[in-house]
Design an enzyme around this catalytic site. Structure first.
Site, PDB file in Angstrom:
ATOM      1  N   TYR A 120       0.815  -1.221   0.000  1.00 17.10           N
ATOM      2  CA  TYR A 120       0.000   0.000   0.000  1.00 17.10           C
ATOM      3  C   TYR A 120       0.850   1.274   0.000  1.00 17.10           C
ATOM      4  O   TYR A 120       0.326   2.357  -0.234  1.00 17.10           O
ATOM      5  CB  TYR A 120      -0.932   0.022   1.211  1.00 17.10           C
ATOM      6  CG  TYR A 120      -2.343  -0.429   0.910  1.00 17.10           C
ATOM      7  CD1 TYR A 120      -2.668  -1.099  -0.266  1.00 17.10           C
ATOM      8  CD2 TYR A 120      -3.363  -0.188   1.817  1.00 17.10           C
ATOM      9  CE1 TYR A 120      -3.954  -1.516  -0.516  1.00 17.10           C
ATOM     10  CE2 TYR A 120      -4.659  -0.603   1.568  1.00 17.10           C
ATOM     11  CZ  TYR A 120      -4.947  -1.262   0.402  1.00 17.10           C
ATOM     12  OH  TYR A 120      -6.233  -1.668   0.163  1.00 17.10           O
TER      13      TYR A 120
ATOM     14  N   LYS B  75       5.776 -13.729   6.118  1.00 15.13           N
ATOM     15  CA  LYS B  75       6.556 -14.615   5.248  1.00 15.13           C
ATOM     16  C   LYS B  75       8.048 -14.383   5.575  1.00 15.13           C
ATOM     17  O   LYS B  75       8.889 -14.163   4.707  1.00 15.13           O
ATOM     18  CB  LYS B  75       6.213 -14.260   3.782  1.00 15.13           C
ATOM     19  CG  LYS B  75       6.740 -15.199   2.736  1.00 15.13           C
ATOM     20  CD  LYS B  75       6.049 -16.536   2.698  1.00 15.13           C
ATOM     21  CE  LYS B  75       6.764 -17.434   1.688  1.00 15.13           C
ATOM     22  NZ  LYS B  75       6.494 -18.855   1.875  1.00 15.13           N
TER      23      LYS B  75
ATOM     24  N   ASP C  11       1.860 -18.855   4.038  1.00 14.54           N
ATOM     25  CA  ASP C  11       1.326 -19.943   3.206  1.00 14.54           C
ATOM     26  C   ASP C  11       0.728 -21.043   4.087  1.00 14.54           C
ATOM     27  O   ASP C  11      -0.343 -21.584   3.807  1.00 14.54           O
ATOM     28  CB  ASP C  11       2.374 -20.502   2.237  1.00 14.54           C
ATOM     29  CG  ASP C  11       3.761 -20.603   2.840  1.00 14.54           C
ATOM     30  OD1 ASP C  11       4.045 -19.865   3.790  1.00 14.54           O
ATOM     31  OD2 ASP C  11       4.566 -21.411   2.363  1.00 14.54           O
TER      32      ASP C  11
ATOM     33  N   ASP D  12      -4.832  -9.229   2.982  1.00 18.96           N
ATOM     34  CA  ASP D  12      -5.835  -9.225   1.920  1.00 18.96           C
ATOM     35  C   ASP D  12      -6.169 -10.663   1.520  1.00 18.96           C
ATOM     36  O   ASP D  12      -7.344 -11.055   1.426  1.00 18.96           O
ATOM     37  CB  ASP D  12      -5.264  -8.468   0.716  1.00 18.96           C
ATOM     38  CG  ASP D  12      -6.355  -7.801  -0.092  1.00 18.96           C
ATOM     39  OD1 ASP D  12      -7.502  -7.757   0.371  1.00 18.96           O
ATOM     40  OD2 ASP D  12      -6.052  -7.311  -1.194  1.00 18.96           O
TER      41      ASP D  12
END
Ligand code: NAP
Length: 418
Positions: A157, A227, A281, A305
């Site tokens: 963003y 991540k 993940d 998101d």
């Protein structure tokens, strides 16, 4: 403030700030609303009808102040996001909006992102819980009850990227390769480059908000999703800063998963919130396979998101999934879904997502009785088989309602339940 094209309601009072994150809310607040693009002009009025009815049923009154962004603003002001739209939300503190279209690849940048950044609405909050009667692709949708706190101002963003073929991208490439020593990493030929900043300030205030929420709402855990195994200095750092907040700011109310196992054999103190972390993940899998073990999720922008949409799929999809953006002493409610332009003006799509976003707004105003009424009335309507097209196609013997008919059915139930 004097407005040029905004009509300020002649009745109603302004919500005022009484502290950094505290408001004084009158019983007749002025609430700005942006219908938005596409189906926004179908679902926006539907939400107004329902929220007004819930306010009235609990002895209050909402005075709407219509604001413009996107297509409607282009027609009225000749620009996408007029300053007075932003200023009116800043001044009135609590507002609701429908979706705004963003072109892919070229054209203007996201107006949603611009609004959230201009108003420093740093936490995008998406609760995902199952309403009785909503069809779901999983066998036990009632196990889903998570709230995602998604950072709203940085990561992707921040919008720092350079287009392939420009001088700027060549300068960045040269800097990365020659000055920063990362040679042989970027392929030759046209390339686009983006930079994602993750700051201590941005990460900590988001995680703080998630932990505060968990404590206030009696939740068991906050999971930091990242991540960090691949991007150690951005995603991994988010996790570390998150744990720092948990360790340093909350005393015994909050315990990390490591401490839990090292010192307490996995037994959490009563009423404490456990802070743990999961790789993104894996988390996408966990929300499906171990749904009931997660509670509040705190994530950076992009992961949030993906994960909130995956959670939303389990409880009825985009027609149902609500959201809201919070800053200090300020909030803007908005559904997770976009402007679905192919359905624009058809009085067809499901207004539940924006209605339940409005429910979050009522909660923020402290009107929990009205908020509960909205939830119960929506659930009653759906479980009685009166639904819009998206749910009707998945149910047997359901009655298909238009957007406006669904809103009227919810209002009837509000009046019955009140
Ligand atoms: P979308 O507008 O959310 O629509 C995708 C699909 O989701 C629709 O075709 C429909 O599926 C279903 N859906 C969405 N809203 C629904 C509702 N209220 N009731 C029932 N079903 C609903 O996503 P998109 O097509 O990817 O994006 C369109 C535009 O919206 C883009 O410009 C995007 O940037 C923008 N957008 C804005 C926001 C925001 O303003 N916050 C958020 C996301 C996207 P079926 O056709 O299968 O029934």
């Amino acid at each position: 403030m004097d407005y040029d094209k905004v009509e300020v309601p002649t009745e109603g009072s302004k919500i005022e700030a009484t502290g950094e994150d505290e408001l004084s809310v009158p019983d007749d607040p002025i609430i700005p609303i942006i219908y938005g693009d596409g189906v926004g002009s179908d679902v926006g009025p539907a939400a107004q009808t329902v929220l007004e009815a819930a306010a009235e049923a609990t002895g209050r009154e909402i005075n709407w102040m219509r604001l413009y962004a996107g297509e409607a603003a282009r027609e009225k002001y000749g620009e996408n996001l007029p300053d007075e739209t932003v200023e009116a939300i800043r001044e009135h503190r609590v507002a609701i909006k429908g979706p705004l279209t963003t072109p892919v690849g070229a054209g203007f940048r996201s107006l949603n992102v611009a609004l959230r950044k201009k108003l420093d609405l740093y936490a995008n909050v998406r609760p995902t819980y199952h309403l009785d009667g909503v069809p779901s692709p999983v066998s036990e949708p009632e196990q889903m009850d998570m709230v995602t706190f998604r950072e709203n101002t940085e990561d992707v963003y921040a919008g720092i990227e350079w287009e392939a073929g420009t001088d700027e991208v060549e300068q960045v490439k040269e800097f990365v390769e020659e000055d920063m020593g990362a040679d042989d990493v970027i392929h030759d030929g046209p390339v686009g480059i983006g930079v994602k900043p993750i700051s201590e300030f941005g990460s900590k205030r988001l995680v703080r908000r998630a932990i505060d929420y968990a404590l206030e709402h009696d939740r068991d855990s906050v999971t930091l999703v990242h991540k960090g195994n691949i991007m150690k200095f951005t995603e991994g750092q988010f996790r570390d800063w998150g744990y720092e907040v948990a360790d340093e700011e909350y005393g015994e109310e909050v315990i990390t998963e490591d401490t839990l196992w090292e010192e307490r054999d996995g037994e959490a103190p009563e009423d404490a919130v456990v802070v743990n972390d999961r790789i993104a993940d894996n988390m996408l899998q966990q929300v499906l396979t171990r749904t009931d073990q997660y509670d509040v999720l705190a994530t950076m922008n992009l992961n949030g998101d993906y994960i909130s949409d995956a959670c939303g799929a389990q409880i009825g999809g985009l027609g149902i999934a609500p959201g809201a953006n919070f800053g200090d002493g300020r909030m803007l409610a908005e559904p997770v879904h976009g402007s679905a332009p192919k359905y624009e003006g058809q009085d067809k799509v499901n207004p539940t997502a924006i209605i339940l976003s409005g429910r979050m707004m009522l909660e923020y105003l402290g009107w929990t009785d009205a908020a509960d009424l909205v939830r119960d009335a929506v659930e009653e309507t759906i479980s009685s088989g009166r639904v819009t097209y998206d749910l009707e196609r998945q149910l047997e013997d359901a009655e298909k309602l238009a957007t406006s008919e669904f809103a009227e059915a919810v209002v009837e139930n509000i009046n019955d339940l009140a």
